[in-house]
Design a protein around this motif. Structure first.
Motif, PDB file in Angstrom:
ATOM      1  N   UNK A 324     -49.404   7.343  34.563  1.00  0.00           N
ATOM      2  CA  UNK A 324     -47.979   7.058  34.362  1.00  0.00           C
ATOM      3  C   UNK A 324     -47.449   7.785  33.139  1.00  0.00           C
ATOM      4  N   UNK A 325     -48.129   7.643  32.024  1.00  0.00           N
ATOM      5  CA  UNK A 325     -47.591   8.165  30.768  1.00  0.00           C
ATOM      6  C   UNK A 325     -47.946   9.622  30.504  1.00  0.00           C
ATOM      7  N   UNK A 326     -49.149  10.030  30.845  1.00  0.00           N
ATOM      8  CA  UNK A 326     -49.518  11.409  30.533  1.00  0.00           C
ATOM      9  C   UNK A 326     -48.852  12.414  31.464  1.00  0.00           C
ATOM     10  N   UNK A 327     -48.680  12.050  32.722  1.00  0.00           N
ATOM     11  CA  UNK A 327     -48.030  12.951  33.686  1.00  0.00           C
ATOM     12  C   UNK A 327     -46.589  12.549  33.967  1.00  0.00           C
ATOM     13  N   UNK A 328     -46.170  11.443  33.385  1.00  0.00           N
ATOM     14  CA  UNK A 328     -44.827  10.896  33.603  1.00  0.00           C
ATOM     15  C   UNK A 328     -44.584  10.703  35.092  1.00  0.00           C
TER      16      UNK A 328
END
Length: 499
Positions: A324-328
């Protein structure tokens, strides 16, 4: 650290250190002011807050209580709440059910996939092998002696509500992977992956798609190969509610381009591809792929004729949050939000369990724990794709400080590990902060929409102390690259800060 959290909750902006440290802080503030006061930003709105987590000193502040369109910074608010309330080790469980007997190798019933909101079924955790789970399920059927299924393949997505898109999403985005439809039964990020290869100038590009060149979509190839020295021009269109995709890209000779494009009705897509895999694996399926919403009566899993054929357990939530956060990854954020609403609903019956609204109401518990005045912010989706979201730098830094001081260390560690690192390959910071003292140091979430660019997270100062920061810029008319360069320059200043 807990004392510092108490200080933060009653934070009065404008606090400053004294003496020698005050001089260093003043120098930092002047440097940031010079970056933000450039003439190119005279029509832009900047909101900034930088907090020293060692002693809750505000190192820099500008319009930190004003709301901004945060873009993907919204994912921090969702993932923090999910980790706290579901746990970093939470796992999704997807089950394959049958509703009838097996006689002489024939399953005289439907085969039902009961979704539980797992966002990552596909190739994400199987080294790109998109249909690995479906082949495993074929093995499970064979272990039960099944070679033929007389009924339909039914996809049950009722764990979530049936709203497929976020509030305020732009129709212009709906063809592309970052605006994929949402379902409790999702596969391959609810996209097909199209590969275009330039052939000979004037001729159509060669076309291939995964998974399995599925017949779920109809691709109309109106592409054209152009000279090798000309730039790629991409044009794709899928009209909402259909699975007909028009391809009009101009592809240079020899160029290979891959694009993930969305599909309509992820639930039916899931069972359609499952049926294709089972047939390839030698299991005859006489029925058709069916969305549970098209049935006259919903499955009753408590009835004695229902039995579990196979069970799939997902990777832990900490690994999904990292995507979720690293690849948005917008779809994953939306599904995690709805999972929170299904697993930890609030008592208010005006919200449907498994809806975005219920997920946001549940997430607000964590935001209140962080000392955020939830009446002063607005969230309408989990991904930040909607321009209707409104967050302030102060609310964001309060959340970051709360997570850094969280009493459950595994929650903090999973949250921190989920954030992109400056210069880290495969993340949204891959091409940013690749040198200087911020490289490999800053851990932060990016956010980008039209005329909105944000960056929020943590960076260690020169003496090792952890700083939390939120940088928001809205309504700018310069390039987004220019705004990002200014954000990166501020982060490098923070990394070099020596109290």
């Amino acid at each position: 650290m807990r004392r510092a959290l108490g200080v933060l909750i009653v934070l009065t902006l404008g606090l400053a250190p004294t003496g020698w440290a005050q001089s260093r802080t003043a120098s930092l503030q002047q440097a940031i002011d010079r970056l933000l006061d450039r003439p190119e930003y005279r029509n832009a709105h900047w909101g900034v807050l930088v907090l020293d987590l060692r002693d809750s000193t505000v190192l820099y502040e500008r319009q930190s209580r004003r709301n901004f369109v945060p873009a993907s910074i919204a994912k921090l608010f969702v993932t923090a709440a999910a980790l706290e309330q579901l746990s970093a080790d939470f796992r999704y469980v997807t089950r394959l059910w049958a509703d009838g007997p097996v006689i002489d190798g024939v399953l005289h019933s439907n085969l039902i996939v009961r979704g539980a909101g797992d966002p990552a079924i596909g190739g994400r955790f199987t080294e790109g092998d998109r249909t690995a789970l479906f082949r495993t399920w074929a093995d499970s059927l064979r272990q039960h002696g099944i070679h033929t299924i007389t009924g339909d393949l039914i996809g049950d997505d009722d764990y979530f509500d049936d709203t497929p898109l976020g509030i305020g999403w732009s129709w212009d985005d709906l063809t592309y992977w970052y605006a994929a439809e949402i379902s409790a039964l999702s596969f391959n990020d609810n996209c097909i992956d199209i590969t275009l290869e330039g052939t000979q100038a004037g001729r159509p590009a060669r076309l291939h798609w995964e998974p399995l060149r599925t017949t779920y979509v109809q691709l109309i190839n109106q592409t054209r190969t152009i000279a090798a020295n000309r730039p790629l021009r991409e044009r794709y269109e899928r009209k909402p509610g259909t699975n007909t995709i028009l391809l009009r890209s101009q592809v240079p000779e020899g160029r290979i381009e891959t694009k993930s494009l969305t599909i309509s009705n992820p639930t039916r897509y899931f069972v359609h591809v499952l049926r294709e895999v089972l047939v390839r694996e030698g299991i005859a399926v006489q029925g058709q792929p069916v969305d549970v919403d098209d049935l006259p009566e919903k499955p009753d899993y408590s009835r004695p004729n229902f039995w579990i054929v196979a069970t799939y357990i997902s990777p832990p939530l900490r690994e999904i949050i990292r995507i979720v956060n690293q690849r948005s990854q917008n779809l994953y954020a939306e599904m995690v939000l709805r999972t929170l609403g299904a697993e930890r609903p609030v008592a208010d019956t005006t919200y449907a369990p498994g809806s975005a609204a219920m997920g946001l109401a549940a997430a607000a518990r964590t935001w209140l724990n962080a000392g955020i005045d939830t009446s002063q912010i607005r969230m309408v989706d989990g991904s930040g794709l909607s321009p209707l979201n409104l967050l302030s730098p102060e609310a964001t830094v309060r959340l970051l400080a709360y997570m850094a001081m969280h009493p459950q260390r595994d929650v903090w560690e999973a949250f921190y590990a989920s954030l992109p690192t400056g210069g880290q390959t495969g993340t949204t910071l891959q091409y940013r902060l690749r040198q200087g003292m911020a490289q490999g140091n800053v851990r932060a979430k990016t956010g980008t929409l039209s005329n909105a660019s944000s960056l929020a997270g943590y960076v260690r100062a020169a003496d090792g102390r952890l700083l939390a920061f939120a940088l928001f810029c809205n309504h700018y008319t310069v390039s987004t690259a220019r705004v990002r360069a200014t954000q990166d320059a501020i982060i490098e200043r923070l990394a070099r800060y020596q109290p």
